[in-house]
Structures are given as structure tokens and as C-alpha cells.
Design a protein around this motif. Structure first.
Motif, PDB file in Angstrom:
ATOM      1  N   GLU A   1      -0.919  12.261  -2.467  1.00  0.00           N
ATOM      2  CA  GLU A   1       0.108  13.229  -2.064  1.00  0.00           C
ATOM      3  C   GLU A   1      -0.477  14.628  -1.905  1.00  0.00           C
ATOM      4  O   GLU A   1      -0.001  15.418  -1.093  1.00  0.00           O
ATOM      5  N   GLN A   2      -1.502  14.953  -2.670  1.00  0.00           N
ATOM      6  CA  GLN A   2      -2.125  16.269  -2.589  1.00  0.00           C
ATOM      7  C   GLN A   2      -2.908  16.449  -1.300  1.00  0.00           C
ATOM      8  O   GLN A   2      -3.169  17.576  -0.888  1.00  0.00           O
ATOM      9  N   ASP A   3      -3.320  15.355  -0.685  1.00  0.00           N
ATOM     10  CA  ASP A   3      -4.035  15.372   0.596  1.00  0.00           C
ATOM     11  C   ASP A   3      -5.277  16.261   0.555  1.00  0.00           C
ATOM     12  O   ASP A   3      -5.592  16.952   1.507  1.00  0.00           O
ATOM     13  N   ARG A   4      -5.986  16.226  -0.570  1.00  0.00           N
ATOM     14  CA  ARG A   4      -7.199  17.037  -0.745  1.00  0.00           C
ATOM     15  C   ARG A   4      -8.457  16.344  -0.264  1.00  0.00           C
ATOM     16  O   ARG A   4      -9.464  16.989   0.003  1.00  0.00           O
ATOM     17  N   PHE A   5      -8.410  15.013  -0.208  1.00  0.00           N
ATOM     18  CA  PHE A   5      -9.613  14.240   0.066  1.00  0.00           C
ATOM     19  C   PHE A   5      -9.382  13.336   1.276  1.00  0.00           C
ATOM     20  O   PHE A   5      -8.777  12.272   1.156  1.00  0.00           O
ATOM     21  N   PRO A   6      -9.863  13.741   2.441  1.00  0.00           N
ATOM     22  CA  PRO A   6      -9.703  12.909   3.636  1.00  0.00           C
ATOM     23  C   PRO A   6     -10.313  11.525   3.412  1.00  0.00           C
ATOM     24  O   PRO A   6     -11.409  11.398   2.873  1.00  0.00           O
ATOM     25  N   GLY A   7      -9.586  10.509   3.784  1.00  0.00           N
ATOM     26  CA  GLY A   7     -10.074   9.145   3.625  1.00  0.00           C
ATOM     27  C   GLY A   7      -9.826   8.545   2.258  1.00  0.00           C
ATOM     28  O   GLY A   7     -10.250   7.430   1.979  1.00  0.00           O
TER      29      GLY A   7
END
Length: 113
Positions: A73-79
Motif C-alpha cells: 500500500e505504501q508503494d515505496r518499492f517498485p515490483g
């Protein structure tokens, strides 16, 4: 210029004989991932206790799914898309709880000699 895709091993039961980071230490560890530009975090893996009744590990799998979902949910790490839980003896429960990668050594190759 190479990048290595990695999973972070989490030790949800705090077993001393197993590796991995404690769930409570994971946020600070994730904050340091930027210090390692050659690593691409793809997900989490967990090893639960070896128990006679795999149902006794359900709460660990559900805990891991919750941690995994929060990180996504934080979308900090692509993939970031892998939640690796479950082995030959408990993969069905692990998949039911959200695992999308299992380790099936014994189921495929038989017991170790």
C-alpha cells in the motif's frame, strides 16, 4: 551497474534457530533499503515453526499477509509483489492465507537422505 532482486526473510515466530528479521524491526530495515541501490526489493519470505498441526501456524501467515499488504500500500518499492510462505507440508494453508510463492522441495524431490 547490476541489480539483484531480493526478498527479506522475516521470522514471525522469533525462533532463535532460524534467520530472518523480527516483524517489529522491519520498518526500520525498510527505511535503510535506499542505502543499497544495487538491491531491488521484490517481497518477503517467512519460515514458520515446524509443527505437527500446520493450522497452528495460521496466525503467522495472516500476520505476514498483513505486513506484506501494508508495504504494498505504501508503494515505496517498485515490483514489490512476492509473499513467499509455505513449504511441502503446509503450502495449501500458506496459499489460502496469501502466499504467492511456495517452496516445495520435499514434495518434488522426496525426503532428504
Amino acid at each position: 551497474g547490476r541489480t539483484m532482486e531480493v526478498l527479506i526473510e522475516v521470522n514471525p515466530a522469533g525462533e532463535e534457530q532460524k534467520g530472518g528479521i523480527a516483524p517489529g524491526e522491519l520498518p526500520a530495515f525498510l527505511d535503510r533499503m535506499g542505502d543499497f541501490p544495487s538491491l531491488r526489493l521484490r517481497g518477503l519470505m517467512a519460515m514458520t515453526p515446524n509443527v505437527a498441526n500446520v493450522e497452528n501456524n495460521r496466525h503467522y501467515y495472516l500476520q505476514m499477509r498483513e505486513i506484506y499488504d501494508k508495504i504494498r500500500e505504501q508503494d515505496r518499492f517498485p515490483g514489490f509483489s512476492i509473499l513467499s510462505m509455505g513449504m511441502s507440508s503446509d503450502y495449501e494453508l500458506a496459499v489460502e492465507c496469501g502466499s504467492n510463492m511456495v517452496r516445495l522441495g520435499r514434495a518434488l524431490f522426496g525426503a532428504r537422505t
